[in-house]
Design a protein around this motif. Structure first.
Motif, PDB file in Angstrom:
ATOM      1  N   ALA A  27       0.843  -1.203   0.000  1.00 54.18           N
ATOM      2  CA  ALA A  27       0.000   0.000   0.000  1.00 54.18           C
ATOM      3  C   ALA A  27       0.876   1.250   0.000  1.00 54.18           C
ATOM      4  O   ALA A  27       0.958   1.980   0.980  1.00 54.18           O
ATOM      5  CB  ALA A  27      -0.929  -0.004   1.212  1.00 54.18           C
ATOM      6  N   LEU A  28       1.519   1.482  -1.127  1.00 52.96           N
ATOM      7  CA  LEU A  28       2.458   2.591  -1.217  1.00 52.96           C
ATOM      8  C   LEU A  28       1.874   3.784  -1.964  1.00 52.96           C
ATOM      9  O   LEU A  28       1.137   3.625  -2.937  1.00 52.96           O
ATOM     10  CB  LEU A  28       3.737   2.140  -1.948  1.00 52.96           C
ATOM     11  N   VAL A  29       2.246   4.974  -1.479  1.00 51.94           N
ATOM     12  CA  VAL A  29       1.983   6.225  -2.195  1.00 51.94           C
ATOM     13  C   VAL A  29       3.367   6.753  -2.550  1.00 51.94           C
ATOM     14  O   VAL A  29       4.066   7.307  -1.700  1.00 51.94           O
ATOM     15  CB  VAL A  29       1.219   7.225  -1.304  1.00 51.94           C
ATOM     16  N   GLY A  30       3.786   6.523  -3.788  1.00 48.04           N
ATOM     17  CA  GLY A  30       5.185   6.770  -4.128  1.00 48.04           C
ATOM     18  C   GLY A  30       6.046   5.789  -3.359  1.00 48.04           C
ATOM     19  O   GLY A  30       5.882   4.587  -3.469  1.00 48.04           O
ATOM     20  N   GLN A  31       6.944   6.321  -2.514  1.00 51.59           N
ATOM     21  CA  GLN A  31       7.818   5.465  -1.704  1.00 51.59           C
ATOM     22  C   GLN A  31       7.319   5.336  -0.261  1.00 51.59           C
ATOM     23  O   GLN A  31       7.961   4.685   0.564  1.00 51.59           O
ATOM     24  CB  GLN A  31       9.242   6.053  -1.686  1.00 51.59           C
ATOM     25  N   THR A  32       6.195   5.980   0.052  1.00 50.13           N
ATOM     26  CA  THR A  32       5.732   6.068   1.447  1.00 50.13           C
ATOM     27  C   THR A  32       4.491   5.215   1.646  1.00 50.13           C
ATOM     28  O   THR A  32       3.615   5.168   0.784  1.00 50.13           O
ATOM     29  CB  THR A  32       5.415   7.532   1.803  1.00 50.13           C
ATOM     30  N   VAL A  35      -0.450   4.353   5.302  1.00 55.31           N
ATOM     31  CA  VAL A  35      -0.759   4.682   6.703  1.00 55.31           C
ATOM     32  C   VAL A  35       0.050   5.897   7.160  1.00 55.31           C
ATOM     33  O   VAL A  35      -0.484   6.810   7.805  1.00 55.31           O
ATOM     34  CB  VAL A  35      -0.504   3.465   7.616  1.00 55.31           C
ATOM     35  N   ASP A  36       1.323   5.940   6.801  1.00 56.85           N
ATOM     36  CA  ASP A  36       2.170   7.084   7.173  1.00 56.85           C
ATOM     37  C   ASP A  36       1.660   8.378   6.516  1.00 56.85           C
ATOM     38  O   ASP A  36       1.653   9.441   7.139  1.00 56.85           O
ATOM     39  CB  ASP A  36       3.619   6.823   6.763  1.00 56.85           C
ATOM     40  N   VAL A  37       1.233   8.252   5.272  1.00 56.88           N
ATOM     41  CA  VAL A  37       0.711   9.422   4.544  1.00 56.88           C
ATOM     42  C   VAL A  37      -0.569   9.935   5.201  1.00 56.88           C
ATOM     43  O   VAL A  37      -0.731  11.142   5.421  1.00 56.88           O
ATOM     44  CB  VAL A  37       0.443   9.059   3.056  1.00 56.88           C
ATOM     45  N   LEU A  38      -1.477   9.022   5.532  1.00 60.57           N
ATOM     46  CA  LEU A  38      -2.748   9.437   6.146  1.00 60.57           C
ATOM     47  C   LEU A  38      -2.504  10.104   7.503  1.00 60.57           C
ATOM     48  O   LEU A  38      -3.124  11.127   7.823  1.00 60.57           O
ATOM     49  CB  LEU A  38      -3.686   8.241   6.300  1.00 60.57           C
ATOM     50  N   LEU A  39      -1.612   9.540   8.292  1.00 61.88           N
ATOM     51  CA  LEU A  39      -1.313  10.145   9.601  1.00 61.88           C
ATOM     52  C   LEU A  39      -0.733  11.543   9.426  1.00 61.88           C
ATOM     53  O   LEU A  39      -1.076  12.473  10.163  1.00 61.88           O
ATOM     54  CB  LEU A  39      -0.337   9.247  10.376  1.00 61.88           C
ATOM     55  N   LYS A  40       0.139  11.709   8.442  1.00 63.23           N
ATOM     56  CA  LYS A  40       0.754  13.011   8.167  1.00 63.23           C
ATOM     57  C   LYS A  40      -0.298  14.030   7.743  1.00 63.23           C
ATOM     58  O   LYS A  40      -0.160  15.228   7.985  1.00 63.23           O
ATOM     59  CB  LYS A  40       1.814  12.857   7.066  1.00 63.23           C
ATOM     60  N   LYS A  41      -1.368  13.542   7.116  1.00 58.03           N
ATOM     61  CA  LYS A  41      -2.442  14.434   6.661  1.00 58.03           C
ATOM     62  C   LYS A  41      -3.537  14.568   7.730  1.00 58.03           C
ATOM     63  O   LYS A  41      -4.659  14.978   7.440  1.00 58.03           O
ATOM     64  CB  LYS A  41      -3.031  13.918   5.343  1.00 58.03           C
TER      65      LYS A  41
END
Length: 359
Positions: A27-32, A35-41
């Motif tokens: 479940a990647l968004v680019g290299q991230t 889950v990490d992306v959603l938390l950052k947002k």
């Protein structure tokens, strides 16, 4: 552009909601990781639900996944591969929305689509929205194989679809909902964030291996055909660094050989562990996408103890008990495939109703 990258289309559905994510390492968004992306947002992710191979995709095939805490994010990780395959009411009590983002390979017995079915069913029963962040199907240009006979319904095949179903997970979710395949024909509150600029005839190579035992694109293409050996006495190279790129057995005669060993995180207890297997290596061959029975038929013809070639599990993988008998009766690949055509033709008509992408 995969569904997870299209924030403008789904972040609004998650704002001020408590979110559970069903995902693994793919479940990647680019290299991230998503889950990490959603938390950052500032999305309120309250838990992760982990399928086969675990949230980080580092557990052996078939290994029970246990509940725990993700070391990187501190989020609780709830297992939905083990004793519990369907999220319970308690698991969903503190959740408003469930997001599903897993790279599939378009094959009926790849267990992530069975996980998706059970999560959809739980969401339908407990009034939670279910959002699929769609990804391309690397075998999406092919529809082939027998339709599952529901007498053989199991976690490696839950729907009356062919071996290669020619759908993305988003399209399959629409089909499961639309055809009333959830328990008691209930419907799930479903949203699919479709892939942009994708068609089914495109070649697609996932950026990371979708499963520990699918090391590269060639193994993904060979997987539907070679996985049939999992229902026989033949090794498909689990316990080596090249599973689904070779097959063999100690009794075969060949210049190519391999010896399965325990590899934690890939295959802890591989079939024929410690035994030198002789057979065929396909990693350096040109292979066509599709469902090729020739490997199975050749191996059966060369195997001495034909009475013990098949295991009962073969019928679950194949989705019927007819194919095994056809192989034993000496039918050719063409003759076997003819017997699937009526079911395949009807399936292809149904499939058209749920396509999000042109062919």
């Amino acid at each position: 552009m995969v569904g997870a990258e299209q924030f403008e289309r789904y972040l609004s559905l998650l704002l001020d909601k408590k979110v559970a994510v069903v995902a693994n390492h793919s479940a990647l968004v680019g290299q991230t990781h998503l889950v990490d992306v959603l938390l950052k947002k500032n999305i309120s992710v309250v838990k992760v639900m982990a399928p086969e191979h675990g949230f980080r995709g580092d557990k052996s095939d078939g290994a029970n996944i246990s509940d725990g805490k993700d070391a990187k994010t501190g989020l609780p990780v709830v297992s939905i591969y083990g004793k519990t395959k369907k999220p319970t009411k308690e698991m969903l009590e503190d959740v408003d929305v469930v997001v599903f983002d897993i790279q599939d390979v378009g094959v009926r017995f790849f267990t992530y689509i069975s996980t998706m079915h059970y999560v959809m069913e739980a969401c339908a029963e407990h009034g939670k929205q279910f959002i699929v962040l769609d990804r391309p199907n690397p075998n999406g240009m092919i529809v082939d194989g027998p339709i599952l006979d529901l007498k053989f319904r199991a976690f490696v095949g839950m729907h009356p679809i062919p071996t290669l179903h020619g759908l993305t997970v988003g399209e399959l979710a629409k089909m499961i909902n639309g055809e009333g395949w959830l328990k008691n024909s209930i419907k799930c509150d479903l949203a699919v964030i479709a892939v942009k600029n994708y068609t089914h005839d495109m070649t697609y190579e996932p950026p990371v291996k979708p499963s520990p035992n699918l090391p590269n694109q060639k193994s993904i293409v060979l997987y539907p055909s070679l996985a049939l050996f999992e229902g026989t006495m033949i090794s498909v190279g689990r316990g080596t660094q090249e599973p689904f790129l070779q097959y063999g057995h100690p009794s075969f005669k060949s210049d190519h050989s391999f010896t399965p060993v325990s590899i934690p995180g890939m295959s802890k207890y591989p079939p024929l562990e410690g035994e030198e297997c002789f057979g065929k290596y396909l990693g350096d061959k040109t292979v066509e996408s599709g469902f090729d029975l020739s490997y199975l038929l050749t191996a059966y013809s060369e195997f001495g103890d034909k009475d013990n070639f098949f295991k009962p599990y073969f019928n679950k993988l194949m989705g019927n008990d007819i194919t095994m008998q056809q192989v034993k009766d000496g039918l050719s690949e063409e003759e076997i495939k003819v017997s699937w055509q009526e079911g395949l033709t009807a399936y292809k008509v149904m499939r058209k109703k749920y396509l999000l992408y042109s062919e």
